[in-house]
Enzyme design. Structure first.
Site, PDB file in Angstrom:
ATOM      1  N   ARG A 189       0.843  -1.197   0.000  1.00 49.08           N
ATOM      2  CA  ARG A 189       0.000   0.000   0.000  1.00 49.08           C
ATOM      3  C   ARG A 189       0.879   1.248   0.000  1.00 49.08           C
ATOM      4  NH1 ARG A 189      -5.204  -0.653   1.951  1.00 49.08           N
ATOM      5  NH2 ARG A 189      -5.469   1.488   1.225  1.00 49.08           N
ATOM      6  N   GLY A 191       2.775   4.558   0.902  1.00 44.47           N
ATOM      7  CA  GLY A 191       3.374   4.999   2.153  1.00 44.47           C
ATOM      8  C   GLY A 191       3.879   3.865   3.018  1.00 44.47           C
ATOM      9  N   ARG A 192       3.953   2.670   2.441  1.00 40.98           N
ATOM     10  CA  ARG A 192       4.390   1.463   3.151  1.00 40.98           C
ATOM     11  C   ARG A 192       3.484   1.086   4.315  1.00 40.98           C
ATOM     12  NH1 ARG A 192       8.828  -0.127   0.733  1.00 40.98           N
ATOM     13  NH2 ARG A 192      10.215   1.407  -0.239  1.00 40.98           N
ATOM     14  N   LEU A 193       2.256   1.574   4.280  1.00 40.14           N
ATOM     15  CA  LEU A 193       1.263   1.146   5.260  1.00 40.14           C
ATOM     16  C   LEU A 193       0.526  -0.061   4.681  1.00 40.14           C
ATOM     17  CD1 LEU A 193      -0.114   4.581   6.519  1.00 40.14           C
ATOM     18  CD2 LEU A 193       1.548   3.068   7.620  1.00 40.14           C
ATOM     19  N   HIS A 194       1.291  -1.136   4.525  1.00 45.34           N
ATOM     20  CA  HIS A 194       0.805  -2.305   3.808  1.00 45.34           C
ATOM     21  C   HIS A 194      -0.299  -3.035   4.579  1.00 45.34           C
ATOM     22  CE1 HIS A 194       4.365  -1.409   1.574  1.00 45.34           C
ATOM     23  NE2 HIS A 194       5.185  -1.882   2.500  1.00 45.34           N
TER      24      HIS A 194
END
Length: 214
Positions: A189, A191-194
């Site tokens: 995802r 912003g690396r807010l996977h």
């Protein structure tokens, strides 16, 4: 010598992975993703990293190919005299990782490994190309050899021997089945807010489903 590796810009799609919407059974969810990887014509979507470890905890990993998956687990085939097989026999727990980069998806699988039946190994062996059948007999997998010519000479000898004959599955070659107790689905995802959704097998045979922080 040191080398810096620049992170690539986020090109992740807006696709989401929601613990409330995924399949209740992780094998069904895996099959859904795997079918989509096939439909996307990704190169070798069945390729997976197999990680094993010695009884002392020293790990090793290599790429193998998934040949079958169902409610019983994930099946791959190898030489039973190989290094990976020796580790599995002494420490029968392993992990698998599938990474489908164009889809920004990863699947991690953990569980106990057991041999498939001789009948199952023989059945699959007979579907392999003849060259691969010869190779299973010719290669003392993971053993030190003097040079490639050793393999080529042995393969030719076997070709001559089996020229007009059916090649039987070697006793030292066959399948393993990893029976999962944990399966994690990961979706990249922005912003690396996977998204990370973990299935864990409960004592009553059902699966818990939980979201993990990325």
């Amino acid at each position: 010598m040191s080398m810096a590796i620049d992170s690539m810009d986020d090109t992740t799609t807006l696709e989401t992975l929601d613990e409330k919407l995924v399949e209740r059974d992780p094998i069904s969810q895996f099959q859904l993703w795997f079918d989509e990887a096939l439909a996307a014509k990704l190169p070798m979507p069945e390729a997976m990293t197999l990680a094993t470890a010695t009884p002392e905890g020293r790990p090793s990993a290599r790429m193998v190919l998934l040949k079958h998956v169902d409610d019983e687990g994930f099946v791959f085939f190898t030489n039973y005299h190989s290094a990976k097989a020796a580790q599995i026999e002494s420490n029968p727990y392993a992990a698998l990782v599938f990474y489908w980069n164009p889809l920004d998806r990863q699947v991690r699988v953990e569980g106990k490994v057991e041999r498939t039946s001789a009948e199952e190994s023989e059945q699959y062996f007979q579907t392999r190309p003849r060259e691969s059948q010869i190779g299973a007999w010719a290669s003392p997998q993971s053993s030190v050899i003097a040079g490639r010519e050793v393999l080529e000479q042995r393969a030719q000898e076997l070709e001559d021997y089996y020229r007009d004959r059916r090649i039987e599955c070697p006793a030292h070659w066959g399948g393993y089945r990893l029976r999962p107790d944990k399966i994690e689905f990961w979706k990249s995802r922005i912003g690396r807010l996977h998204d990370r959704i973990r299935y864990e097998l409960m004592t009553d045979g059902t699966w818990s489903i939980k979201r993990l922080a990325p």
